[in-house]
Motif scaffolding. Structure first.
Motif, mmCIF file in Angstrom:
data_model
loop_
_atom_site.group_PDB
_atom_site.id
_atom_site.type_symbol
_atom_site.label_atom_id
_atom_site.label_comp_id
_atom_site.label_asym_id
_atom_site.label_seq_id
_atom_site.Cartn_x
_atom_site.Cartn_y
_atom_site.Cartn_z
ATOM 1 N N PRO A 78 0.820 -1.214 0.000
ATOM 2 C CA PRO A 78 0.000 0.000 0.000
ATOM 3 C C PRO A 78 0.855 1.266 0.000
ATOM 4 C CG PRO A 78 -0.788 -1.564 1.641
ATOM 5 C CD PRO A 78 0.511 -2.094 1.134
ATOM 6 N N ARG A 79 0.307 2.330 -0.650
ATOM 7 C CA ARG A 79 1.037 3.601 -0.719
ATOM 8 C C ARG A 79 0.117 4.789 -0.412
ATOM 9 N NH1 ARG A 79 2.300 3.778 -6.456
ATOM 10 N NH2 ARG A 79 0.454 2.455 -6.519
ATOM 11 N N TYR A 80 -1.075 4.532 0.156
ATOM 12 C CA TYR A 80 -1.991 5.617 0.477
ATOM 13 C C TYR A 80 -1.380 6.527 1.554
ATOM 14 C CZ TYR A 80 -3.181 2.532 4.391
ATOM 15 O OH TYR A 80 -3.111 1.713 5.506
ATOM 16 N N LEU A 121 -3.849 -5.794 14.213
ATOM 17 C CA LEU A 121 -3.420 -5.277 12.916
ATOM 18 C C LEU A 121 -4.563 -4.541 12.215
ATOM 19 C CD1 LEU A 121 -1.309 -8.254 11.480
ATOM 20 C CD2 LEU A 121 -0.450 -6.092 12.399
ATOM 21 N N ASN A 122 -5.748 -5.115 12.281
ATOM 22 C CA ASN A 122 -6.907 -4.488 11.637
ATOM 23 C C ASN A 122 -7.222 -3.127 12.266
ATOM 24 O OD1 ASN A 122 -7.204 -6.640 9.898
ATOM 25 N ND2 ASN A 122 -8.767 -7.657 11.139
ATOM 26 N N GLY A 123 -7.061 -3.039 13.581
ATOM 27 C CA GLY A 123 -7.293 -1.762 14.259
ATOM 28 C C GLY A 123 -6.330 -0.691 13.777
ATOM 29 N N LEU A 124 -5.070 -1.048 13.664
ATOM 30 C CA LEU A 124 -4.069 -0.104 13.157
ATOM 31 C C LEU A 124 -4.360 0.275 11.708
ATOM 32 C CD1 LEU A 124 -0.792 -1.713 14.580
ATOM 33 C CD2 LEU A 124 -1.701 0.543 15.185
ATOM 34 N N TYR A 125 -4.753 -0.711 10.937
ATOM 35 C CA TYR A 125 -5.038 -0.492 9.513
ATOM 36 C C TYR A 125 -6.216 0.465 9.348
ATOM 37 C CZ TYR A 125 -6.178 -1.715 4.651
ATOM 38 O OH TYR A 125 -6.454 -1.684 3.310
ATOM 39 N N GLN A 126 -7.284 0.227 10.076
ATOM 40 C CA GLN A 126 -8.457 1.098 9.979
ATOM 41 C C GLN A 126 -8.128 2.514 10.448
ATOM 42 O OE1 GLN A 126 -11.331 -1.103 12.272
ATOM 43 N NE2 GLN A 126 -11.212 -2.860 10.883
ATOM 44 N N GLN A 127 -7.313 2.610 11.494
ATOM 45 C CA GLN A 127 -6.896 3.934 11.983
ATOM 46 C C GLN A 127 -6.085 4.678 10.914
ATOM 47 O OE1 GLN A 127 -4.830 3.720 15.726
ATOM 48 N NE2 GLN A 127 -4.602 5.934 15.908
ATOM 49 N N SER A 128 -5.194 3.940 10.244
ATOM 50 C CA SER A 128 -4.343 4.582 9.229
ATOM 51 C C SER A 128 -5.163 5.116 8.073
ATOM 52 C CB SER A 128 -3.304 3.586 8.714
ATOM 53 O OG SER A 128 -3.875 2.610 7.845
ATOM 54 N N LYS A 129 -6.304 4.490 7.811
ATOM 55 C CA LYS A 129 -7.175 4.917 6.719
ATOM 56 C C LYS A 129 -7.899 6.232 7.027
ATOM 57 C CE LYS A 129 -7.056 1.590 3.511
ATOM 58 N NZ LYS A 129 -6.942 1.818 2.060
ATOM 59 N N THR A 130 -7.950 6.596 8.299
ATOM 60 C CA THR A 130 -8.670 7.814 8.683
ATOM 61 C C THR A 130 -7.754 9.023 8.753
ATOM 62 O OG1 THR A 130 -8.307 7.519 11.077
ATOM 63 C CG2 THR A 130 -10.216 6.396 10.089
ATOM 64 N N LEU A 131 -6.447 8.822 8.636
ATOM 65 C CA LEU A 131 -5.515 9.936 8.742
ATOM 66 C C LEU A 131 -5.679 10.884 7.562
ATOM 67 C CD1 LEU A 131 -2.276 8.076 9.912
ATOM 68 C CD2 LEU A 131 -3.933 9.314 11.317
ATOM 69 N N VAL A 132 -5.636 12.155 7.844
ATOM 70 C CA VAL A 132 -5.757 13.169 6.800
ATOM 71 C C VAL A 132 -4.607 14.154 6.932
ATOM 72 C CG1 VAL A 132 -8.252 12.985 6.582
ATOM 73 C CG2 VAL A 132 -7.280 14.576 8.230
#
Length: 386
Positions: free
Chosen positions: A340-342, A373-384
């Motif tokens: 991933p590169r988002y 891992l899923n918690g960290l992943y979901q958190q990373s998706k909310t970063l702006v």
């Protein structure tokens, strides 16, 4: 008289990262006497972790890791190279990419760095030690475990490498990680990958959990205790005569099912230009010089670099000097997984490796590991962008 132009660059602290940049800068100055390029270095960990936005404030040229592409696109801290390099040049680069190296630096329709270096985890061996003990290269995971039982196996166990190799096992079990917004990987594949990884990890020296790939290769070449590494980012330096006490040979990786080899996670580096650079045309000319097939196959490689242009990987002399490192490992590069590169991906990468590493070292409940891992992943998706 042309005005004097001074450019500053930042790269990473290894012969593969620093020396080719110094050599190409020196040659570029000889060709353009009014241009002076100096290079500084940072540690491998800082290379993976330190924000390119901060570095772009201080340096004109940056050697970066491709997961920063999404961050770069959002922050505009580096410039899109497609605005400064010709279409013909970029077409050649894209057609001669090693695996998805070129694509790895594209994001939001622009190219943010030029892939001057290509790498992925591959297998490494000490042929002399295997021959001395009457052993063959492992072909399957069972073969690998049997070799590990003899105390002859190592892999890089610091958090970032552990995470990349977890990706490798997931990919090789048929599921690429991080393909949806909720879960890193399915429970079925994630649990199976973790259990396999833990079984192997239980058979290696705990010292490996403090080693990056360079430190694993140093241990393999400076001592006679490790005969095989199943997956670590390849360093062609160690396959060249005279670089280390003993030369390593590099190979494609084992198969899980007897048919398909492991699918590892793409690495490598790209050369980028800071948005703060005041001499864009000169910086772009240097980037073009470094990435050219002629430079990549000669000066760049001969100075310790690991080229990013396919012509160099197939070059007969390059392979002769490296015990066929490039031809032997090219299949692994060509099928490597593009991580991933988002924008928030670096947050996930920085923290998820600790979770997997703790499990490998201490055991635990695999479903809880995946939940963390899923918690960290979901958190990373909310970063702006702030």
């Amino acid at each position: 008289m042309d005005k004097t132009i001074n450019l500053k660059g930042i790269t990473w602290n290894h012969s593969r990262g620093l020396l080719p940049m110094i050599a190409t800068a020196q040659r570029f100055t000889e060709l353009h006497p009014n241009v002076h390029i100096t290079w500084e270095k940072r540690s491998l960990q800082q290379f993976a972790d330190f924000s390119i936005q901060e570095l772009a404030e201080r340096f004109d040229l940056l050697v970066i890791d491709h997961p920063w592409a999404g961050f770069a696109a959002k922050t505009k801290s580096i410039v899109p190279l497609d605005r400064y390099l010709s279409d013909a040049y970029l077409k050649d680069q894209e057609e001669n990419t090693v695996g998805q190296s070129y694509e790895s630096y594209t994001y939001d329709g622009h190219l943010w760095a030029l892939p001057i270096d290509a790498a992925t985890p591959v297998a490494a061996s000490r042929p002399d030690l295997l021959a001395e003990k009457g052993l063959q290269l492992p072909k399957s995971f069972d073969d690998l475990l049997a070799l590990a039982n003899k105390g002859l196996v190592a892999f890089a166990g610091i958090p970032i490498d552990v995470l990349m190799n977890f990706y490798t096992l997931c990919c090789s079990l048929g599921e690429d990680p991080c393909q949806n917004d909720d879960a890193v990987v399915s429970t079925e594949v994630g649990v199976k990958a973790l259990k396999m990884y833990r079984e192997l990890a239980s058979k290696i020296d705990p010292a490996n959990f403090n080693r990056n790939p360079i430190q694993v290769y140093e241990a393999m070449t400076q001592t006679d205790e490790i005969a095989y590494c199943p997956f670590a980012y390849g360093y062609s330096n160690y396959s060249r005569n005279g670089y280390a006490r003993k030369a390593l040979h590099f190979h494609d990786m084992i198969s899980l099912n007897g048919k398909t080899n492991l699918r590892s996670t793409l690495g490598g580096t790209g050369l980028a230009i800071s948005a703060k650079c005041e001499e864009m045309d000169t910086a772009a000319a240097y980037v073009e010089f470094v990435g050219s097939p002629a430079c990549q196959s000669t000066l760049y490689f001969e100075s310790g670099g690991q080229p990013g242009h396919l012509a160099a990987w197939k070059n007969e002399e390059v392979n002769r000097q490296s015990h066929n490192y490039f031809l032997n490992t090219l299949p692994a590069l060509q099928r490597a997984f593009l991580r991933p590169r988002y924008y928030g991906s670096m947050y996930f990468q920085d923290h998820a490796g600790d979770v997997v590493r703790d499990y490998l070292m201490n055991g635990g409940d695999e479903t809880q590991v995946l939940s963390n891992l899923n918690g960290l992943y979901q958190q990373s998706k909310t970063l702006v962008l702030s």
